[in-house]
Design a protein around this motif. Structure first.
Motif, PDB file in Angstrom:
ATOM      1  N   VAL A  93       0.796  -1.116  -0.011  1.00  0.00           N
ATOM      2  CA  VAL A  93       0.087   0.026  -0.149  1.00  0.00           C
ATOM      3  C   VAL A  93       0.948   1.289   0.000  1.00  0.00           C
ATOM      4  CG1 VAL A  93      -1.746   1.277   1.359  1.00  0.00           C
ATOM      5  CG2 VAL A  93      -2.052  -1.203   1.159  1.00  0.00           C
ATOM      6  N   ILE A  94       0.663   2.195  -0.936  1.00  0.00           N
ATOM      7  CA  ILE A  94       1.208   3.330  -0.958  1.00  0.00           C
ATOM      8  C   ILE A  94       0.371   4.607  -0.508  1.00  0.00           C
ATOM      9  CG2 ILE A  94       2.661   4.898  -2.602  1.00  0.00           C
ATOM     10  CD1 ILE A  94       2.710   1.641  -3.653  1.00  0.00           C
ATOM     11  N   ILE A  95       0.797   5.137   0.479  1.00  0.00           N
ATOM     12  CA  ILE A  95      -0.014   6.369   0.859  1.00  0.00           C
ATOM     13  C   ILE A  95       0.644   7.642   0.337  1.00  0.00           C
ATOM     14  CG2 ILE A  95      -0.570   7.903   3.085  1.00  0.00           C
ATOM     15  CD1 ILE A  95      -0.166   5.098   4.787  1.00  0.00           C
ATOM     16  N   GLY A  96      -0.319   8.232  -0.807  1.00  0.00           N
ATOM     17  CA  GLY A  96       0.556   9.340  -1.278  1.00  0.00           C
ATOM     18  C   GLY A  96       0.682   9.059  -2.897  1.00  0.00           C
ATOM     19  N   GLY A  97       0.141   9.658  -3.696  1.00  0.00           N
ATOM     20  CA  GLY A  97       0.198   9.464  -5.233  1.00  0.00           C
ATOM     21  C   GLY A  97       1.006  10.565  -5.827  1.00  0.00           C
ATOM     22  N   GLY A  98       1.947  11.153  -5.592  1.00  0.00           N
ATOM     23  CA  GLY A  98       2.794  12.174  -6.115  1.00  0.00           C
ATOM     24  C   GLY A  98       3.717  11.652  -7.161  1.00  0.00           C
ATOM     25  N   PRO A  99       4.537  12.179  -7.658  1.00  0.00           N
ATOM     26  CA  PRO A  99       5.552  11.455  -8.272  1.00  0.00           C
ATOM     27  C   PRO A  99       6.111  10.279  -7.976  1.00  0.00           C
ATOM     28  CG  PRO A  99       5.855  14.032  -8.819  1.00  0.00           C
ATOM     29  CD  PRO A  99       4.857  13.665  -7.661  1.00  0.00           C
ATOM     30  N   ILE A 100       6.703  10.435  -6.732  1.00  0.00           N
ATOM     31  CA  ILE A 100       7.590   9.284  -5.956  1.00  0.00           C
ATOM     32  C   ILE A 100       6.603   8.394  -5.646  1.00  0.00           C
ATOM     33  CG2 ILE A 100       8.948   8.915  -4.083  1.00  0.00           C
ATOM     34  CD1 ILE A 100      10.608  10.274  -5.714  1.00  0.00           C
ATOM     35  N   GLY A 101       5.137   8.635  -5.070  1.00  0.00           N
ATOM     36  CA  GLY A 101       4.565   7.446  -4.623  1.00  0.00           C
ATOM     37  C   GLY A 101       3.935   6.795  -6.010  1.00  0.00           C
ATOM     38  N   VAL A 102       3.687   7.323  -7.110  1.00  0.00           N
ATOM     39  CA  VAL A 102       3.441   6.417  -8.558  1.00  0.00           C
ATOM     40  C   VAL A 102       4.461   5.780  -8.922  1.00  0.00           C
ATOM     41  CG1 VAL A 102       2.921   6.849 -10.656  1.00  0.00           C
ATOM     42  CG2 VAL A 102       1.642   8.092  -9.064  1.00  0.00           C
ATOM     43  N   LEU A 103       5.980   6.427  -8.878  1.00  0.00           N
ATOM     44  CA  LEU A 103       6.888   5.580  -9.222  1.00  0.00           C
ATOM     45  C   LEU A 103       7.318   4.362  -8.226  1.00  0.00           C
ATOM     46  CD1 LEU A 103       9.343   8.604 -10.127  1.00  0.00           C
ATOM     47  CD2 LEU A 103       8.525   6.855 -11.681  1.00  0.00           C
ATOM     48  N   ILE A 104       7.073   4.355  -7.214  1.00  0.00           N
ATOM     49  CA  ILE A 104       7.252   3.172  -6.059  1.00  0.00           C
ATOM     50  C   ILE A 104       6.067   2.385  -6.434  1.00  0.00           C
ATOM     51  CG2 ILE A 104       6.765   2.523  -3.783  1.00  0.00           C
ATOM     52  CD1 ILE A 104       8.094   5.194  -2.965  1.00  0.00           C
ATOM     53  N   ALA A 105       5.012   2.744  -6.856  1.00  0.00           N
ATOM     54  CA  ALA A 105       3.733   1.920  -7.122  1.00  0.00           C
ATOM     55  C   ALA A 105       4.346   0.971  -8.373  1.00  0.00           C
ATOM     56  CB  ALA A 105       2.571   2.577  -7.547  1.00  0.00           C
ATOM     57  N   LEU A 106       4.838   1.851  -9.549  1.00  0.00           N
ATOM     58  CA  LEU A 106       4.949   1.132 -10.902  1.00  0.00           C
ATOM     59  C   LEU A 106       6.377   0.199 -10.581  1.00  0.00           C
ATOM     60  CD1 LEU A 106       5.060   4.203 -13.272  1.00  0.00           C
ATOM     61  CD2 LEU A 106       3.455   2.305 -13.080  1.00  0.00           C
ATOM     62  N   VAL A 107       7.278   0.558  -9.891  1.00  0.00           N
ATOM     63  CA  VAL A 107       8.140  -0.359  -9.343  1.00  0.00           C
ATOM     64  C   VAL A 107       7.819  -1.627  -8.624  1.00  0.00           C
ATOM     65  CG1 VAL A 107      10.599  -0.571  -8.271  1.00  0.00           C
ATOM     66  CG2 VAL A 107      10.068   1.364  -9.616  1.00  0.00           C
ATOM     67  N   ALA A 108       7.250  -1.542  -7.869  1.00  0.00           N
ATOM     68  CA  ALA A 108       6.412  -2.498  -6.829  1.00  0.00           C
ATOM     69  C   ALA A 108       5.760  -3.321  -7.624  1.00  0.00           C
ATOM     70  CB  ALA A 108       5.683  -1.961  -5.613  1.00  0.00           C
ATOM     71  N   ARG A 109       4.902  -2.871  -8.621  1.00  0.00           N
ATOM     72  CA  ARG A 109       4.007  -3.785  -9.503  1.00  0.00           C
ATOM     73  C   ARG A 109       5.077  -4.673 -10.246  1.00  0.00           C
ATOM     74  NH1 ARG A 109      -0.301  -1.208 -13.188  1.00  0.00           N
ATOM     75  NH2 ARG A 109       1.383  -0.442 -14.391  1.00  0.00           N
ATOM     76  N   HIS A 110       6.042  -3.727 -10.982  1.00  0.00           N
ATOM     77  CA  HIS A 110       6.990  -4.495 -11.735  1.00  0.00           C
ATOM     78  C   HIS A 110       7.855  -5.615 -10.987  1.00  0.00           C
ATOM     79  CE1 HIS A 110      10.697  -4.859 -14.207  1.00  0.00           C
ATOM     80  NE2 HIS A 110       9.848  -4.733 -15.052  1.00  0.00           N
ATOM     81  N   LYS A 111       7.856  -5.634  -9.558  1.00  0.00           N
ATOM     82  CA  LYS A 111       8.485  -6.727  -8.833  1.00  0.00           C
ATOM     83  C   LYS A 111       7.335  -7.852  -8.701  1.00  0.00           C
ATOM     84  CE  LYS A 111      12.610  -5.229  -7.041  1.00  0.00           C
ATOM     85  NZ  LYS A 111      13.199  -4.844  -8.154  1.00  0.00           N
ATOM     86  N   GLY A 112       6.304  -7.529  -8.930  1.00  0.00           N
ATOM     87  CA  GLY A 112       5.426  -8.679  -8.891  1.00  0.00           C
ATOM     88  C   GLY A 112       4.221  -8.492  -7.520  1.00  0.00           C
TER      89      GLY A 112
END
Ligand SMILES: [Zn+2]
Length: 336
Positions: free
Chosen positions: A165-184
């Motif tokens: 779960v990522i609290i905060g969807g600014g640039p860093i939050g969205v990048l974390i989400a993309l990297v985390a999803r890429h990790k499966g």
């Protein structure tokens, strides 16, 4: 050449200047693009005037081509495309425990020293990371924030199949989400801004509005009751800190990404009760830059969709004003 000087009082002045001589161990870069970071906006708001020496050129999210090599620089050639890891470690301190990227004497290039919002920029050769020849330099300017996300996800020890779960969807939050999803991982974002949630939707990242939805219930539903293996606190607000301990499952990891300049209440009982772990993360190490460049070059992440606007350096004043007026925007790049 031109340079954009931050002169205090929410003012930038773009002025003609002469390039600095290139000293030993340094390279002169011809800056292609410089992204505007949240930190730059903090500087613009005068919140870091004690660290910045006015008037100063700021900016650290740079893609560039090498224009000139100083003495004692090998392994690089004029024309090489590069990204800059803007850390100057300084003298090692015993308390650093070998962690030079967060060392006691660390200086951040572009805050503590002149930055990249100018035509030519001299940096130490050891800060450079090679960008692949075919990578558009617009994407190259996202290397630094993407390296932050790679570092955060790496230190979270996130495993494929885990719930994040990522609290905060600014640039860093969205990048974390993309990297985390890429990790499966299965990824859920919490973001109050509707425009940012719409971008998440476009990126096929589920995002909930914490103002109208009970986040604990939403995470419970999203994870079939399992709750989050990893919670990234990226919002920097008290509400995010308050709820983060409620979202993690037993032995869950909470990753502190946001910069909380004021102490905020944390439910420490939950750390005891559910054996939670708190992990601090700051900037990046060289391997995070390597990973960021690999991901950006592979086109496995839809990074181009994060670029809100590209403007000439001359428009820097209006770009910062636009960012202030539109907190829903993501990445603004200056073409230098
Ligand atoms: Zn940055």
């Amino acid at each position: 050449m031109k340079a954009a000087y931050y002169s205090g009082n929410q003012t930038f002045e773009v002025q003609p200047t002469d390039p600095e001589p290139v000293s030993s161990g340094m390279v002169r870069l011809k800056v292609a693009y410089c992204g505007v970071c949240g930190t730059d906006v903090h500087i613009y708001h005068g919140k870091m005037d004690q660290r910045v020496r006015l008037p100063q050129v700021i900016g650290h999210e740079v893609s560039a081509e090498i224009a000139e090599l100083g003495e004692a620089v090998s392994d690089w050639q004029v024309g090489d495309k590069v990204a800059v890891r803007p850390l100057q470690p300084g003298l090692a301190d015993p308390s650093d425990n070998g962690q030079r990227h967060i060392g006691k004497n660390l200086r951040f290039i572009g805050i503590d020293t002149p930055g990249g919002m100018q035509t030519y920029w001299n940096v130490p050769a050891y800060t450079l990371h090679r960008l692949p020849e075919q990578m558009p330099l617009e994407l190259g300017a996202l290397t630094e924030p993407l390296a932050v996300a790679c570092h955060d996800v790496r230190l979270s020890r996130l495993q494929p199949g885990e719930n994040a779960v990522i609290i905060g969807g600014g640039p860093i939050g969205v990048l974390i989400a993309l990297v985390a999803r890429h990790k499966g991982a299965n990824v859920l974002l919490s973001e109050p801004n509707a425009t940012r949630r719409a971008l998440c939707q476009q990126l096929h990242l589920p995002a909930v509005d914490p103002m109208t939805t009970n986040l604990v219930n939403a995470v419970e539903a999203f994870t079939n009751g399992a709750m989050a293996d990893v919670v990234f606190e990226v919002s920097g607000v008290a509400a995010g800190v308050k709820v983060m301990t409620e979202l993690a499952r037993a032995r869950g990891r909470i990753v502190m990404v946001a910069i909380h300049s004021e102490p905020k209440p944390v439910d420490l009982f939950r750390f005891f009760w559910r054996e939670l772990q708190l992990i601090g993360t700051r900037v990046y190490e060289p391997e995070d830059f390597d990973e960021a460049i690999r991901l950006a070059a592979s086109a496995e992440l839809p990074l181009d969709q994060l670029i809100t606007q590209i403007s000439p350096l001359e428009d820097i004043q209006s770009v910062f004003e636009t960012i202030d007026n539109n907190p829903a925007g993501m990445k603004y790049l200056l073409k230098c």
